[in-house]
Scaffold this motif. Structure first.
Motif, short mmCIF file in Angstrom:
data_model
loop_
_atom_site.label_atom_id
_atom_site.label_comp_id
_atom_site.label_asym_id
_atom_site.label_seq_id
_atom_site.Cartn_x
_atom_site.Cartn_y
_atom_site.Cartn_z
N ILE A 112 0.83 -1.21 0.00
CA ILE A 112 0.00 0.00 0.00
C ILE A 112 0.87 1.26 0.00
O ILE A 112 0.57 2.24 -0.70
N GLU A 113 1.96 1.23 0.76
CA GLU A 113 2.88 2.37 0.77
C GLU A 113 3.39 2.66 -0.64
O GLU A 113 3.46 3.82 -1.06
N GLN A 114 3.68 1.61 -1.38
CA GLN A 114 4.16 1.79 -2.75
C GLN A 114 3.05 2.31 -3.66
O GLN A 114 3.28 3.19 -4.51
N TYR A 146 0.08 9.76 -4.73
CA TYR A 146 -0.79 10.68 -4.00
C TYR A 146 -0.05 11.46 -2.91
O TYR A 146 -0.67 12.23 -2.17
N LEU A 147 1.24 11.26 -2.80
CA LEU A 147 1.99 11.84 -1.69
C LEU A 147 3.01 12.88 -2.14
O LEU A 147 3.62 12.75 -3.19
N ASP A 148 3.17 13.90 -1.31
CA ASP A 148 4.30 14.80 -1.40
C ASP A 148 4.69 15.18 0.02
O ASP A 148 4.13 14.64 0.98
N ASP A 149 5.63 16.09 0.17
CA ASP A 149 6.13 16.41 1.50
C ASP A 149 5.10 17.07 2.40
O ASP A 149 5.28 17.12 3.62
N THR A 150 4.02 17.59 1.82
CA THR A 150 2.99 18.26 2.64
C THR A 150 1.82 17.32 2.96
O THR A 150 0.91 17.73 3.70
N ASP A 189 6.12 5.02 6.70
CA ASP A 189 7.22 5.97 6.83
C ASP A 189 8.38 5.65 5.89
O ASP A 189 9.29 6.47 5.73
N ALA A 190 8.35 4.48 5.28
CA ALA A 190 9.53 3.97 4.57
C ALA A 190 10.02 4.91 3.46
O ALA A 190 11.22 5.07 3.26
N SER A 191 9.10 5.54 2.75
CA SER A 191 9.52 6.37 1.62
C SER A 191 9.95 7.76 2.05
O SER A 191 10.58 8.49 1.27
N GLY A 192 9.63 8.15 3.28
CA GLY A 192 10.01 9.48 3.75
C GLY A 192 9.20 10.60 3.14
O GLY A 192 9.61 11.75 3.16
N GLN A 243 8.80 12.19 11.37
CA GLN A 243 9.83 13.06 11.92
C GLN A 243 10.64 13.68 10.79
O GLN A 243 10.99 13.03 9.82
N GLY A 244 10.95 14.97 10.95
CA GLY A 244 11.88 15.63 10.04
C GLY A 244 11.37 15.81 8.65
O GLY A 244 12.13 15.96 7.72
N ARG A 245 10.04 15.88 8.47
CA ARG A 245 9.49 16.02 7.13
C ARG A 245 8.42 17.10 7.14
O ARG A 245 7.28 16.85 6.78
#
Length: 274
Positions: free
Chosen positions: A151-153, A158-162, A189-192, A267-269
């Motif tokens: 699912i993470e993949q 649909y994901l970006d840093d925000t 969290d794997a992809s950051g 964290q850190g994103r």
């Protein structure tokens, strides 16, 4: 004897309602082990004979006993499974059914039902994007960790840093809920990319969200907005991303009570997903 047990296992599994693929994968594993064991018998040479109740045994009996002892683990495993089924089809069916649910809301809103064998026993999508993610990930029957990795993949488009990724656990067993949370957030969290927040919800909230046709992560923010007097429908909330809902809640002065629970945060994103 093994073949007969396997046939009976097939027949027993046919009587139990479970998601497509689970029985087949289980029986395929058993068959692979049986073939590996058979290959070992043909190549391994003589094996020592384990302790037997006989004081004197001839060569033929010794060879037969050795073969029997090598087959004991597989036969015992099959027999144990068959006994479980024979003692209570209802009990096996109960074990295959979901005992916990893990909901994920980004813009795709999906939900996994996890059974007591740590397998995905059901899936649900609450919007079109959710349907696409589930189709791409194809997690039915996978272990929970395998499913969350897939699912993470599938969520990457649909994901970006925000992005805000809301994971909601519905499970009465606190220890199991904690394990589901740890595995789920670690995989997501794997992809950051994006900020992950995890919280827990009750069965009552889960039922209410399902009845409203909206992912529970979005449902909880929507309910807080409605309680604060914001004019927004469940359909409108369902069509928004988690980030858009959280930003609206912040604009309207809704602090998001359930986000103040102890949970996991990326964290850190960028900003935390509240």
């Amino acid at each position: 004897m093994t073949d007969k047990l396997e046939q009976r296992m097939h027949e027993a599994f046919d009587q139990v309602h479970m998601p497509a693929g689970l029985a087949e994968r289980t029986l395929a594993r058993i068959e692979a082990e049986r073939q590996a064991e058979a290959a070992g018998e043909s190549t391994a040479g003589p094996s020592p004979v384990a302790t037997t109740p006989f004081t004197v045994i001839d060569g033929k009996t010794a060879r037969r006993t050795a073969r029997t002892h090598r087959r004991v683990p597989l036969v015992a495993a099959l027999a144990a499974c068959l006994t479980l089924v024979a003692l209570g089809i209802g009990g096996v069916a109960w074990a295959w059914q979901p005992y916990a649910y893990v909901a994920i809301d980004v813009n795709p809103s999906i939900e996994l039902g996890i059974n007591r064998f740590d397998r995905v026993a059901s899936t649900r999508a609450y919007n079109d994007d959710g349907e696409r993610v589930l189709a791409a990930a194809d997690v039915q029957g996978d272990t929970y960790e395998q499913a969350m990795t897939s699912i993470e993949q599938a969520l990457q488009d649909y994901l970006d840093d925000t992005s805000a990724i809301e994971v909601t656990i519905i499970c009465d067993d606190r220890h199991a809920a904690s394990q589901l949370e740890d595995v789920g957030t670690r995989c997501l969290d794997a992809s950051g990319v994006g900020q992950v927040h995890c919280s827990h919800a009750s069965e009552e909230e889960h039922h209410a969200a399902t009845s409203a046709g909206i992912g529970i992560g979005k449902y909880r923010v929507w309910q807080e907005l409605v309680d604060a007097g914001v004019d927004i429908s469940a359909d409108e909330a369902s069509g928004m991303t988690m980030r858009e809902l959280l930003d609206l809640a912040e604009t309207e002065g809704v602090d998001g009570a359930h986000h103040s629970e102890k949970g996991h945060h990326g964290q850190g994103r960028g900003h935390d997903a509240k």
